[in-house]
Structure formats: structure tokens, C-alpha cells
Design an enzyme around this catalytic site. Sequence first.
Site, PDB file in Angstrom:
ATOM      1  N   GLU A 178       1.131  -1.535  -0.007  1.00 37.90           N
ATOM      2  CA  GLU A 178       0.022   0.013  -0.134  1.00 37.90           C
ATOM      3  C   GLU A 178       1.158   1.481  -0.440  1.00 37.90           C
ATOM      4  O   GLU A 178       1.613   1.912   0.791  1.00 37.90           O
ATOM      5  CB  GLU A 178      -1.089  -0.058   1.230  1.00 37.90           C
ATOM      6  CG  GLU A 178      -1.903  -1.126   1.456  1.00 37.90           C
ATOM      7  CD  GLU A 178      -2.621  -1.055   0.858  1.00 37.90           C
ATOM      8  OE1 GLU A 178      -3.192   0.173   0.014  1.00 37.90           O
ATOM      9  OE2 GLU A 178      -4.326  -2.055   0.097  1.00 37.90           O
TER      10      GLU A 178
ATOM     11  N   CYS B 117      -2.093   9.349   2.221  1.00 40.68           N
ATOM     12  CA  CYS B 117      -1.574   8.687   1.209  1.00 40.68           C
ATOM     13  C   CYS B 117      -2.792   8.790  -0.072  1.00 40.68           C
ATOM     14  O   CYS B 117      -2.929   9.117  -1.704  1.00 40.68           O
ATOM     15  CB  CYS B 117      -2.050   7.015   1.131  1.00 40.68           C
ATOM     16  SG  CYS B 117      -3.015   6.778   1.942  1.00 40.68           S
TER      17      CYS B 117
HETATM   18  P1  NDP Z   1       8.691   5.555   4.615  1.00 38.96           P
HETATM   19  O1  NDP Z   1       8.534   4.285   2.650  1.00 38.96           O
HETATM   20  O2  NDP Z   1       9.413   5.334   4.593  1.00 38.96           O
HETATM   21  O3  NDP Z   1       8.226   3.740   5.453  1.00 38.96           O
HETATM   22  C1  NDP Z   1       7.162   3.636   6.116  1.00 38.96           C
HETATM   23  C2  NDP Z   1       7.588   1.995   6.753  1.00 38.96           C
HETATM   24  O4  NDP Z   1       9.035   1.174   5.848  1.00 38.96           O
HETATM   25  C3  NDP Z   1       8.482   3.018   8.066  1.00 38.96           C
HETATM   26  O5  NDP Z   1       7.703   1.682   8.939  1.00 38.96           O
HETATM   27  C4  NDP Z   1       9.804   2.262   7.824  1.00 38.96           C
HETATM   28  O6  NDP Z   1      10.519   2.249   9.085  1.00 38.96           O
HETATM   29  C5  NDP Z   1       9.710   0.999   6.821  1.00 38.96           C
HETATM   30  N1  NDP Z   1      10.793   0.815   6.213  1.00 38.96           N
HETATM   31  C6  NDP Z   1      12.053   1.991   5.917  1.00 38.96           C
HETATM   32  N2  NDP Z   1      13.390   1.226   5.768  1.00 38.96           N
HETATM   33  C7  NDP Z   1      12.586   0.118   4.915  1.00 38.96           C
HETATM   34  C8  NDP Z   1      12.975  -0.931   4.606  1.00 38.96           C
HETATM   35  N3  NDP Z   1      14.754  -0.981   4.428  1.00 38.96           N
HETATM   36  N4  NDP Z   1      12.906  -2.134   4.791  1.00 38.96           N
HETATM   37  C9  NDP Z   1      11.924  -2.204   5.681  1.00 38.96           C
HETATM   38  N5  NDP Z   1      10.943  -1.419   5.984  1.00 38.96           N
HETATM   39  C10 NDP Z   1      11.761  -0.202   5.465  1.00 38.96           C
HETATM   40  O7  NDP Z   1       7.315   5.621   4.891  1.00 38.96           O
HETATM   41  P2  NDP Z   1       6.328   6.825   5.081  1.00 38.96           P
HETATM   42  O8  NDP Z   1       6.346   6.280   6.836  1.00 38.96           O
HETATM   43  O9  NDP Z   1       7.358   7.855   5.649  1.00 38.96           O
HETATM   44  O10 NDP Z   1       5.035   6.687   5.161  1.00 38.96           O
HETATM   45  C11 NDP Z   1       4.755   7.739   4.028  1.00 38.96           C
HETATM   46  C12 NDP Z   1       4.391   7.410   3.120  1.00 38.96           C
HETATM   47  O11 NDP Z   1       3.401   6.082   2.764  1.00 38.96           O
HETATM   48  C13 NDP Z   1       4.039   7.861   2.127  1.00 38.96           C
HETATM   49  O12 NDP Z   1       4.117   7.541   0.478  1.00 38.96           O
HETATM   50  C14 NDP Z   1       2.392   7.583   1.963  1.00 38.96           C
HETATM   51  O13 NDP Z   1       1.483   7.998   0.913  1.00 38.96           O
HETATM   52  C15 NDP Z   1       1.803   6.308   1.619  1.00 38.96           C
HETATM   53  N6  NDP Z   1       1.129   5.521   2.281  1.00 38.96           N
HETATM   54  C16 NDP Z   1      -0.054   4.926   1.787  1.00 38.96           C
HETATM   55  C17 NDP Z   1      -0.805   4.213   1.925  1.00 38.96           C
HETATM   56  C18 NDP Z   1      -2.101   3.134   1.823  1.00 38.96           C
HETATM   57  O14 NDP Z   1      -2.627   3.129   2.221  1.00 38.96           O
HETATM   58  N7  NDP Z   1      -1.252   3.021   0.127  1.00 38.96           N
HETATM   59  C19 NDP Z   1      -1.601   5.027   3.814  1.00 38.96           C
HETATM   60  C20 NDP Z   1      -0.534   6.391   4.407  1.00 38.96           C
HETATM   61  C21 NDP Z   1       0.681   6.257   3.646  1.00 38.96           C
HETATM   62  P3  NDP Z   1      11.312   4.087   9.587  1.00 38.96           P
HETATM   63  O15 NDP Z   1      10.262   4.956  10.099  1.00 38.96           O
HETATM   64  O16 NDP Z   1      11.184   3.061  10.858  1.00 38.96           O
HETATM   65  O17 NDP Z   1      11.994   4.340   9.331  1.00 38.96           O
END
Ligand code: NDP
Length: 497
Positions: free
Chosen positions: A238, A272
Site C-alpha cells: 500500500e 496517501c
Molecule cells: P516509508 O516508506 O518511509 O516507511 C514506511 C515503513 O517502512 C516505516 O515503518 C519504515 O520504518 C519502514 N522502512 C524503512 N526502510 C525500510 C526497509 N529498508 N525495509 C523495511 N521497512 C523499512 O513511508 P512513510 O512512513 O514516510 O509513510 C509515508 C508514505 O506512506 C507516503 O508515500 C504515503 O502515501 C504512504 N502511505 C500509503 C498508504 C496506503 O494505504 N496506500 C497509507 C498511508 C501512507 P522507519 O519509519 O522506522 O524508517
Amino acid sequence: MSVATERTTFESLNPATGEVVAEHPIHDEQAVRDAIERARKATAWWRELGWTERRTRLLNFKGALTRNLNRMAELIHQETGKPLQDAQLETVMAISHLDWAARNAQKVLGQRTVFPGLMSINQKCLLEYQPLGVVGVIGPWNYPIFTPMGSIGYALAAGNAVVFKPSEFTPGVGVLLAEIFDTAVPEQPVLQTVTGLGPTGAALAGAGTDKIAFTGSTRTAKRVMAACAEHLTPMVAECGGKDAFIVDADADLDAAADAALWGAMANAGQTCIGVERVYVVDSVYDAFLGKVSEKARELRPGFDREAAYGPITMPGQLDIIERHIKDALEKGGTAVVGGADSVRRPYVEPVVLADVPDDSAAVCEETFGPTITVHRVADLDEAVRKANDTSYGLAGTIFSGSRARAVEAARRLRGGMTSINAFAAFAMVGALPFGGVGESGFGRIHGADGLREFARSKAVTRQRFALPTNLVSFSRTEKDMERVLRLVAMVHAKRHK
Ligand code: NDP
């Protein structure tokens, strides 16, 4: 159960004040593996409980979460900076999804018989959807309970154990969620939260769970998918969006302006499915732009009770928002409300941009801030064409006075969900699936599809009696085959009009 084998720790901060909300352990690869190991044992117990017992426990989890609603909302408010009421609403939405998943899991996934078809009329056919085992959920910070609950609630209801890695910006929400779960289901660690930074998420993605449910940016989704490839771990992704909002010539303009503004600016635009581009039919363009701008000027970000929305949660996003605004203005766009100096860290004041060229970053890339671009289009067809001209495909909105035209346009919008005459109404509906296409990801959470996402089909046939002709035996004769071919011709050869 919250896993606490500390190595080092990290702090979650209030993005509005910079104050430390709490300190949490960084769970390393071994700690993540240990959590998965515990989950493997718990999943066997959880699965054996059966539908009715699981339903009762999940409804009790829901009850406990509801009783802790204000505690949860206050923590979300502290960790994300969003207004308390928004945090309350988000928690309410998570509760209603948990309720739907708990109540509908058996109906959607439980054993049923299916008609075998004429050629297999002697077979009794059973179909059921069995749990996958252990599901790893990686969540974002922008809706730290609503978004992961779309995976956690549905995965648990399908009979899986879950290991949840919340975003490093909102770890406390994940820890509290697991604590609340423990009070309702104290017997086994069916839901565990591991905390940490990106590498903790990477450890979960690469650990060979039975599925990864990832919500976050498209960029990280690609990394997670690469990690999943190692063990052929399936994944639901997502990701981000660049959602469009369409205003038809006969739309209720006041309602459309109100919804567009909420969709674009609520949660400081960090949604999102937030409104990023608005396409307005020529005849109502000026009137709509006037209304939306007037309302936008009344909004004020802040951390106090009267603020419309909070700060930008992730400091790095402020540079992206600023770049998008500057690029739009340099390329010939007009700032009708705000401008480049609307970025006042950690806040961004409302920005309404017009006449922004289609190739600007503000039109092509996810901005994730309280900004919108408003575009003039000739008609609904052009609006749909332009709305679809993006690599993303998550959701969209149409405001129109014509039911038939709106539904037809809604079906043509590329993406998983479209809401007519309201913003994102589908997100609250348990029965409706949620998910995107293209760079917005794949797979579905919510609804029956969301339950099936965390289960695998199991087909069983039981022969009730032997047919006179056994086609899958070396005793089959040429005459047997001739008879069958005659029957097949009778049933299937005719032409259809
Ligand atoms: P990120 O992609 O930065 O992070 C998402 C999650 O992935 C966090 O828990 C992060 O941890 C973790 N993460 C980071 N690096 C890795 C890795 N290499 N391997 C596995 N996990 C990892 O997204 P954001 O948190 O900034 O969220 C915003 C984004 O999410 C926007 O693009 C938004 O559109 C999208 N989104 C989509 C939704 C949907 O339903 N389609 C709903 C809500 C948001 P950490 O934070 O600790 O780095």
C-alpha cells in the site's frame, strides 16, 4: 506483547515541540527473529481456537481499544502532531475495521461447498481459506493506527499471528496497540510489536514470514519487495498516491470546495489518498477556485486545539514540499493562496496553486503537504484523462450533479477507489476493499478481499460415488472417450449470441 530485548534505544519526538515523547528499544535482526519464532507458536494456538473463539477475542480487543480510545488518540496527537480530534477519528476508523474483520471472517473465509459442474457431478467440493501463519506488518507514521489496522485486524481475523513494526516516528502507537491486545488476549503473543528504525523493518521483511503487509512510500516498497524475494515471501504493498479531485459543471460547488480542502489539507496533506490535483470544468473553474481559496485562507496550522492541522511530521518532507511549490512557480504557476514562504518549519501554511504546468513536480510527484494544484479542463472526459496521467493509481474523488455521468467517470478513473460527492467515503466502509495500482502498490486491505489477502485457499474434493466411465484410469476404453466427447459437444459446442 511488546518485545523488549534492548540493544540500543531511540526516541520518538513530538514534531510540533521537539519534546521527547518516549524512548524505545531498537530491535535488531535477532530480536525480530525471536519475535517471529514466538509468533509461530502463537499462530498454531490462535488457529486452533476456531472462528467463534477468535471472533470473541477480537471483539474484546476492539472493546479494550475503544475503552482506551482517548489514551491512544493522545499518543497519536503527540507522536504525529495532528489535532487530537483527527487522532480520535482515526482511532474510531480503526475500531470499525477491526469490528468488521472480526464479524465477517468466518463468512468470507470459512468452509463452504461449491457446485462441482456436470463432468465432476460425483464429487463433493469443499473450499475454505486457511491462515498463512505469521504476517509481518510494516506501517507508516501518517495514520499510525488506522493504516496498519487495515492489515493487522484482517490478518488476525483470518487466523494469523502478527509481528508489527511501526514507523520510527510513531513507535509508541504500535507498542500501546500490542499492550491493549495483550489485555484482551493474554494467553499467547498473537500480536507483537517490534520497534526500531528502517533496518528493523528490513529484518522483518527478510526473515521469511508468511506474508509482509507493507504500507509506506513506493521507494521503500521496492526495497521491501527485494528483501521478500529472498524467501519468496508474498507481499501486499500500500504505497503513495497523487490523487485527483474532479469538479463537474453541475457540481455543488460549496460542498466540493469544502471536501477538496479537507482532502488536501487535513493532516497537513500527509494522506496517501489526499487530494493533490483538482480538475475543474471550465464553466465553474473561477467560482470553484474562488471558494476553495477563500476557505483555505481561513486555515491555520498549529498544535493548539483551534489549529486546523498540525506540523509536517517528518522533517525531511518540508524540503520536498518547498521544492514542489518553488518548481511550480518557476514553471509559470500562480500562487493563489500562500507561496514558497508558506513553509515555516515545522508547519506549512495552506497553498493553492493555479496554472501549474503538467510536467511540474507538484503535478507529477507525491507532495504530501497542505498544497493543491487547481487545473481548468474542458469537460469531464478531459478531467478523467488528466487524472489518469500519472504512474500512481490509488483513489480519487468526483463531484457532479449527474449520478450516471459521475459513476461512469468513477469507473474510468485508474485506481482502487473513487468517492462521489464526498471525500474518501470508502475508507470508513469495512466491506469495501482498499488498495492501488501501478506505483501505488498492489493487493488489497479491508473488506472480503482484505481478509483473503491474509489467507490461502484450500480445495478438497470427496468422491461420493464412482461414475460409469472413469476417464483417469488405464482401464479407459476408446468407446468411453467417444461417449464423453459426444457429451462435451452437446454441452459446449453451440454458438452463443
Ligand atoms: P516509508 O516508506 O518511509 O516507511 C514506511 C515503513 O517502512 C516505516 O515503518 C519504515 O520504518 C519502514 N522502512 C524503512 N526502510 C525500510 C526497509 N529498508 N525495509 C523495511 N521497512 C523499512 O513511508 P512513510 O512512513 O514516510 O509513510 C509515508 C508514505 O506512506 C507516503 O508515500 C504515503 O502515501 C504512504 N502511505 C500509503 C498508504 C496506503 O494505504 N496506500 C497509507 C498511508 C501512507 P522507519 O519509519 O522506522 O524508517
